[in-house]
Design a protein around this motif. Sequence first.
Motif, PDB file in Angstrom:
ATOM      1  N   ASP A 193       6.870   9.444  -1.168  1.00 18.69           N
ATOM      2  CA  ASP A 193       7.469   9.071   0.108  1.00 18.69           C
ATOM      3  C   ASP A 193       7.914   7.609   0.033  1.00 18.69           C
ATOM      4  OD1 ASP A 193       4.827   8.250  -0.005  1.00 18.69           O
ATOM      5  OD2 ASP A 193       4.340   8.824   2.034  1.00 18.69           O
ATOM      6  N   VAL A 194       7.906   6.896   1.145  1.00 19.03           N
ATOM      7  CA  VAL A 194       8.441   5.530   1.176  1.00 19.03           C
ATOM      8  C   VAL A 194       7.528   4.539   0.459  1.00 19.03           C
ATOM      9  CG1 VAL A 194       9.195   3.637   2.659  1.00 19.03           C
ATOM     10  CG2 VAL A 194       9.716   5.997   3.293  1.00 19.03           C
ATOM     11  N   ALA A 195       6.286   4.425   0.916  1.00 25.79           N
ATOM     12  CA  ALA A 195       5.378   3.444   0.324  1.00 25.79           C
ATOM     13  C   ALA A 195       3.957   3.667   0.819  1.00 25.79           C
ATOM     14  CB  ALA A 195       5.819   2.020   0.672  1.00 25.79           C
ATOM     15  N   VAL A 196       3.018   3.120   0.061  1.00 26.13           N
ATOM     16  CA  VAL A 196       1.615   3.094   0.448  1.00 26.13           C
ATOM     17  C   VAL A 196       1.202   1.627   0.524  1.00 26.13           C
ATOM     18  CG1 VAL A 196      -0.745   3.623  -0.294  1.00 26.13           C
ATOM     19  CG2 VAL A 196       1.057   5.311  -0.610  1.00 26.13           C
ATOM     20  N   VAL A 197       0.526   1.261   1.595  1.00 24.49           N
ATOM     21  CA  VAL A 197      -0.057  -0.063   1.728  1.00 24.49           C
ATOM     22  C   VAL A 197      -1.563   0.131   1.664  1.00 24.49           C
ATOM     23  CG1 VAL A 197      -0.358  -2.073   3.222  1.00 24.49           C
ATOM     24  CG2 VAL A 197       1.864  -0.916   3.121  1.00 24.49           C
ATOM     25  N   ARG A 198      -2.209  -0.511   0.698  1.00 23.45           N
ATOM     26  CA  ARG A 198      -3.659  -0.398   0.557  1.00 23.45           C
ATOM     27  C   ARG A 198      -4.309  -1.719   0.919  1.00 23.45           C
ATOM     28  NH1 ARG A 198      -2.778   1.672  -4.913  1.00 23.45           N
ATOM     29  NH2 ARG A 198      -2.328   3.879  -4.724  1.00 23.45           N
ATOM     30  N   ALA A 220      -2.154  -5.486   6.975  1.00 23.21           N
ATOM     31  CA  ALA A 220      -1.576  -4.235   6.479  1.00 23.21           C
ATOM     32  C   ALA A 220      -0.604  -3.668   7.503  1.00 23.21           C
ATOM     33  CB  ALA A 220      -2.673  -3.224   6.169  1.00 23.21           C
ATOM     34  N   TYR A 221      -0.997  -3.679   8.760  1.00 24.31           N
ATOM     35  CA  TYR A 221      -0.121  -3.135   9.791  1.00 24.31           C
ATOM     36  C   TYR A 221       1.107  -4.011  10.004  1.00 24.31           C
ATOM     37  CZ  TYR A 221      -3.647   0.339  10.336  1.00 24.31           C
ATOM     38  OH  TYR A 221      -4.516   1.361  10.070  1.00 24.31           O
ATOM     39  N   LEU A 222       0.969  -5.310   9.802  1.00 23.52           N
ATOM     40  CA  LEU A 222       2.129  -6.196   9.870  1.00 23.52           C
ATOM     41  C   LEU A 222       3.093  -5.872   8.728  1.00 23.52           C
ATOM     42  CD1 LEU A 222       3.689  -8.587  11.033  1.00 23.52           C
ATOM     43  CD2 LEU A 222       2.252 -10.088   9.622  1.00 23.52           C
ATOM     44  N   LEU A 223       2.577  -5.732   7.519  1.00 17.11           N
ATOM     45  CA  LEU A 223       3.433  -5.391   6.382  1.00 17.11           C
ATOM     46  C   LEU A 223       4.108  -4.038   6.591  1.00 17.11           C
ATOM     47  CD1 LEU A 223       4.576  -5.932   3.578  1.00 17.11           C
ATOM     48  CD2 LEU A 223       2.421  -5.068   2.616  1.00 17.11           C
ATOM     49  N   MET A 224       3.385  -3.091   7.142  1.00 16.20           N
ATOM     50  CA  MET A 224       3.944  -1.761   7.379  1.00 16.20           C
ATOM     51  C   MET A 224       5.096  -1.796   8.386  1.00 16.20           C
ATOM     52  SD  MET A 224       0.440   0.465   7.326  1.00 16.20           S
ATOM     53  CE  MET A 224       1.244   1.956   7.887  1.00 16.20           C
ATOM     54  N   ALA A 225       5.112  -2.784   9.261  1.00 14.83           N
ATOM     55  CA  ALA A 225       6.230  -2.918  10.206  1.00 14.83           C
ATOM     56  C   ALA A 225       7.528  -3.234   9.469  1.00 14.83           C
ATOM     57  CB  ALA A 225       5.932  -4.010  11.234  1.00 14.83           C
ATOM     58  N   TYR A 226       7.419  -3.847   8.291  1.00 17.10           N
ATOM     59  CA  TYR A 226       8.584  -4.165   7.472  1.00 17.10           C
ATOM     60  C   TYR A 226       8.980  -3.000   6.562  1.00 17.10           C
ATOM     61  CZ  TYR A 226       8.329  -9.113   8.721  1.00 17.10           C
ATOM     62  OH  TYR A 226       8.343 -10.303   9.398  1.00 17.10           O
ATOM     63  N   VAL A 227       8.112  -1.981   6.475  1.00 16.91           N
ATOM     64  CA  VAL A 227       8.361  -0.835   5.600  1.00 16.91           C
ATOM     65  C   VAL A 227       8.195   0.444   6.421  1.00 16.91           C
ATOM     66  CG1 VAL A 227       7.810   0.240   3.381  1.00 16.91           C
ATOM     67  CG2 VAL A 227       7.357  -2.193   3.710  1.00 16.91           C
ATOM     68  N   PRO A 228       9.176   0.773   7.268  1.00 16.54           N
ATOM     69  CA  PRO A 228       9.065   1.977   8.092  1.00 16.54           C
ATOM     70  C   PRO A 228       8.855   3.217   7.223  1.00 16.54           C
ATOM     71  CG  PRO A 228      10.949   0.652   8.769  1.00 16.54           C
ATOM     72  CD  PRO A 228      10.428   0.059   7.500  1.00 16.54           C
ATOM     73  N   LEU A 288       1.128  -3.176  -2.075  1.00 20.18           N
ATOM     74  CA  LEU A 288       2.290  -2.451  -1.585  1.00 20.18           C
ATOM     75  C   LEU A 288       2.812  -1.641  -2.762  1.00 20.18           C
ATOM     76  CD1 LEU A 288       4.568  -1.726   0.406  1.00 20.18           C
ATOM     77  CD2 LEU A 288       5.749  -3.804  -0.358  1.00 20.18           C
ATOM     78  N   VAL A 289       2.669  -0.337  -2.679  1.00 20.22           N
ATOM     79  CA  VAL A 289       3.122   0.548  -3.747  1.00 20.22           C
ATOM     80  C   VAL A 289       4.343   1.281  -3.215  1.00 20.22           C
ATOM     81  CG1 VAL A 289       2.483   2.412  -5.314  1.00 20.22           C
ATOM     82  CG2 VAL A 289       0.716   0.824  -4.493  1.00 20.22           C
ATOM     83  N   THR A 290       5.513   0.918  -3.735  1.00 20.81           N
ATOM     84  CA  THR A 290       6.732   1.539  -3.244  1.00 20.81           C
ATOM     85  C   THR A 290       6.910   2.915  -3.882  1.00 20.81           C
ATOM     86  OG1 THR A 290       8.030   0.397  -4.933  1.00 20.81           O
ATOM     87  CG2 THR A 290       7.884  -0.641  -2.768  1.00 20.81           C
ATOM     88  N   GLY A 291       7.514   3.810  -3.114  1.00 23.25           N
ATOM     89  CA  GLY A 291       7.683   5.181  -3.562  1.00 23.25           C
ATOM     90  C   GLY A 291       9.142   5.540  -3.806  1.00 23.25           C
ATOM     91  N   ASP A 292       9.354   6.808  -4.079  1.00 23.02           N
ATOM     92  CA  ASP A 292      10.682   7.318  -4.407  1.00 23.02           C
ATOM     93  C   ASP A 292      11.697   7.102  -3.288  1.00 23.02           C
ATOM     94  OD1 ASP A 292       9.586   8.174  -6.803  1.00 23.02           O
ATOM     95  OD2 ASP A 292       9.359  10.257  -6.150  1.00 23.02           O
ATOM     96  N   GLN A 293      11.252   7.074  -2.039  1.00 16.83           N
ATOM     97  CA  GLN A 293      12.174   6.959  -0.911  1.00 16.83           C
ATOM     98  C   GLN A 293      12.334   5.521  -0.402  1.00 16.83           C
ATOM     99  OE1 GLN A 293      11.433   9.937   2.119  1.00 16.83           O
ATOM    100  NE2 GLN A 293      10.600  11.321   0.584  1.00 16.83           N
TER     101      GLN A 293
END
Length: 86
Positions: free
Chosen positions: A27-32, A40-48, A64-69
């Motif tokens: 999918d888009v990305a995983v934030v661990r 983490a939630y702040l970073l996720m706001a930049y990665v919908p 921040l592990v970016t994914g295929d999307q």
Amino acid sequence: STAGQVTAAGFVVLAVDNDPRGERVTDVAVVRGATGSANAYLLMAYVPGSRFVADERTDATLDLVTGDQFTQLVAPPAPPAPVLMC
């Protein structure tokens, strides 16, 4: 680069590497990060479309592990304007 985008958004990038867990993100990305991490939630706001996965760490660092999307970071929406009430 993704690291450049993250830095431009005001985050500090400590290292750039492949996923230490070796998981494929389709999918888009995983934030661990640590459970309850506001960062983490702040970073996720930049990665919908990203999702949070809590892990055992106890510090404020994140992965921040970016994914295929994943395409790019986006500016999060501005907070709503205050409403004056009488």
